[in-house]
Design a protein around this motif. Structure first.
Motif, mmCIF file in Angstrom:
data_model
loop_
_atom_site.group_PDB
_atom_site.id
_atom_site.type_symbol
_atom_site.label_atom_id
_atom_site.label_comp_id
_atom_site.label_asym_id
_atom_site.label_seq_id
_atom_site.Cartn_x
_atom_site.Cartn_y
_atom_site.Cartn_z
ATOM 1 N N THR A 147 -4.180 11.188 -7.535
ATOM 2 C CA THR A 147 -4.858 12.035 -6.549
ATOM 3 C C THR A 147 -6.349 12.120 -6.826
ATOM 4 O OG1 THR A 147 -2.829 13.347 -6.294
ATOM 5 C CG2 THR A 147 -4.885 14.315 -5.484
ATOM 6 N N GLU A 148 -6.709 12.303 -8.097
ATOM 7 C CA GLU A 148 -8.124 12.403 -8.457
ATOM 8 C C GLU A 148 -8.841 11.068 -8.281
ATOM 9 O OE1 GLU A 148 -8.126 13.903 -12.413
ATOM 10 O OE2 GLU A 148 -7.751 15.984 -11.804
ATOM 11 N N ALA A 149 -8.134 9.967 -8.566
ATOM 12 C CA ALA A 149 -8.757 8.646 -8.432
ATOM 13 C C ALA A 149 -9.065 8.328 -6.977
ATOM 14 C CB ALA A 149 -7.844 7.573 -9.022
ATOM 15 N N ALA B 248 3.911 10.616 -5.110
ATOM 16 C CA ALA B 248 4.776 11.303 -6.074
ATOM 17 C C ALA B 248 5.914 10.389 -6.524
ATOM 18 C CB ALA B 248 5.328 12.589 -5.455
ATOM 19 N N ARG B 249 6.527 9.707 -5.577
ATOM 20 C CA ARG B 249 7.620 8.792 -5.916
ATOM 21 C C ARG B 249 7.102 7.603 -6.716
ATOM 22 N NH1 ARG B 249 11.750 5.833 -1.628
ATOM 23 N NH2 ARG B 249 13.111 4.890 -3.202
ATOM 24 N N LEU B 250 5.924 7.106 -6.349
ATOM 25 C CA LEU B 250 5.326 5.993 -7.085
ATOM 26 C C LEU B 250 5.089 6.382 -8.536
ATOM 27 C CD1 LEU B 250 3.893 3.208 -7.212
ATOM 28 C CD2 LEU B 250 1.802 4.373 -6.459
ATOM 29 N N ALA B 251 4.525 7.575 -8.759
ATOM 30 C CA ALA B 251 4.253 8.031 -10.120
ATOM 31 C C ALA B 251 5.548 8.249 -10.898
ATOM 32 C CB ALA B 251 3.439 9.324 -10.075
ATOM 33 N N GLU B 252 6.552 8.805 -10.241
ATOM 34 C CA GLU B 252 7.825 9.093 -10.912
ATOM 35 C C GLU B 252 8.532 7.820 -11.355
ATOM 36 O OE1 GLU B 252 12.176 11.158 -9.922
ATOM 37 O OE2 GLU B 252 10.523 11.261 -8.466
ATOM 38 N N HIS B 253 8.601 6.838 -10.477
ATOM 39 C CA HIS B 253 9.347 5.620 -10.783
ATOM 40 C C HIS B 253 8.534 4.613 -11.593
ATOM 41 C CE1 HIS B 253 12.956 6.418 -8.338
ATOM 42 N NE2 HIS B 253 12.128 7.079 -7.544
ATOM 43 N N LEU C 234 0.836 -1.199 0.000
ATOM 44 C CA LEU C 234 0.000 0.000 0.000
ATOM 45 C C LEU C 234 0.871 1.249 0.000
ATOM 46 C CD1 LEU C 234 -3.096 0.630 2.229
ATOM 47 C CD2 LEU C 234 -1.146 2.173 2.414
ATOM 48 N N TRP C 235 0.469 2.229 -0.816
ATOM 49 C CA TRP C 235 1.136 3.527 -0.847
ATOM 50 C C TRP C 235 0.160 4.583 -0.338
ATOM 51 C CZ3 TRP C 235 1.743 -0.128 -4.599
ATOM 52 C CH2 TRP C 235 3.062 -0.494 -4.941
ATOM 53 N N GLU C 236 0.531 5.266 0.725
ATOM 54 C CA GLU C 236 -0.279 6.371 1.212
ATOM 55 C C GLU C 236 0.136 7.657 0.509
ATOM 56 O OE1 GLU C 236 0.310 6.081 5.442
ATOM 57 O OE2 GLU C 236 -1.409 4.728 5.659
ATOM 58 N N ARG C 237 -0.557 8.746 0.785
ATOM 59 C CA ARG C 237 -0.407 9.985 0.022
ATOM 60 C C ARG C 237 1.048 10.458 -0.083
ATOM 61 N NH1 ARG C 237 -3.900 13.894 -1.639
ATOM 62 N NH2 ARG C 237 -5.608 12.777 -0.600
ATOM 63 N N ALA C 238 1.804 10.334 0.989
ATOM 64 C CA ALA C 238 3.178 10.837 0.984
ATOM 65 C C ALA C 238 4.061 10.116 -0.033
ATOM 66 C CB ALA C 238 3.783 10.704 2.380
ATOM 67 N N ALA C 239 3.667 8.918 -0.446
ATOM 68 C CA ALA C 239 4.495 8.127 -1.365
ATOM 69 C C ALA C 239 4.001 8.171 -2.804
ATOM 70 C CB ALA C 239 4.546 6.670 -0.887
#
Length: 252
Positions: A240-242, A226-231, A219-224
């Motif tokens: 965010t919208e989903a 940006a990194r999830l999307a980048e990598h 699970l990735w919470e909000r803080a993670a």
């Protein structure tokens, strides 16, 4: 091997954060289960126009046996005065209420015992759930207990949702999982998180139970995000919208 102290706190905090979500779901949905016992109520999944004649016949044959079960269960929860009642009850609802009621009582007793609080006083399920929520900050200091609380609350919340005919909404998002590299990322608005739904995915994060629990997903919470999307080649705005979305159905 004992878990190092600095990791124990992270493990406990993660587990209790998940437990808080499941406890919130239970607190919201358990009263709906009790409402299903009231005369004239039907389950959202029980629309007669979608039932086959064979299913209707089978349900009719069970009515007499269920009436007594309905009466006892409703009296147990204070929903009717002692006496005869002809209102039938679907067994999945009464079974779910018994299972969740017993589960909440046993879970609270286990938490009180581990924390040295003695025996909890008798109370309705919603009140017990509230007491458990208020103890989560102390439960977090005990990783094994925290994991147990998370697992039990998750099981009971899913049992409750299943009995009500609900399906947890999820939304497909672009990008690849940072651990298994599959396009299996889903946003879960009710949890405010993104999960990898690939059953074979395993990470090496010490605070994540996806390696040891087949029912658990990374699970990735909000803080993670940006990194999830980048990598993973995803889109942070889409994620965010989903997660902010509240679809009525299942995955789309």
């Amino acid at each position: 091997m004992p878990v190092p102290t600095h990791r124990s706190g992270a493990v406990g905090a993660t587990a209790t954060a998940d437990a808080a979500l499941w406890l919130g779901t239970l607190a919201q949905q358990f009263p709906e289960l009790l409402t299903e016992l009231l005369p004239g109520r039907t389950s959202p999944s029980g629309d007669r126009q979608h039932r086959t004649p064979a299913r209707l016949a089978a349900e009719s044959a069970r009515v007499r046996a269920e009436r007594q079960d309905a009466l006892l269960t409703r009296q147990r929860h204070g929903l009717t005065a002692p006496g005869y009642s002809a209102a039938p009850l679907r067994l999945p609802i009464s079974d779910a209420i018994r299972d969740i009621t017993d589960g909440v009582i046993e879970l609270e007793e286990a938490v009180y015992d581990k924390l040295g609080l003695g025996r909890p006083r008798r109370a309705p399920v919603p009140e017990r759930l509230g007491r458990l929520v208020r103890l989560l900050h102390r439960v977090a200091a005990h990783p094994v207990l925290a994991a147990h609380v998370r697992d039990e609350t998750r099981r009971m919340a899913r049992r409750c949702s299943h009995a009500l005919g609900d399906t947890e909404p999820m939304v497909r998002v672009s990008g690849r999982c940072g651990w298994c590299d599959s396009v299996s990322l889903r946003a879960f608005p009710s949890r405010g998180a993104v999960l990898c739904v690939n059953p074979g995915c395993r990470c090496d994060a010490p605070e994540c139970d996806c390696r040891t629990d087949p029912a658990y997903r990374h699970l990735w919470e909000r803080a993670a995000w940006a990194r999830l999307a980048e990598h993973g080649g995803g889109d942070l705005r889409e994620i965010t919208e989903a997660v902010a979305d509240r679809p009525d159905g299942a995955a789309r």
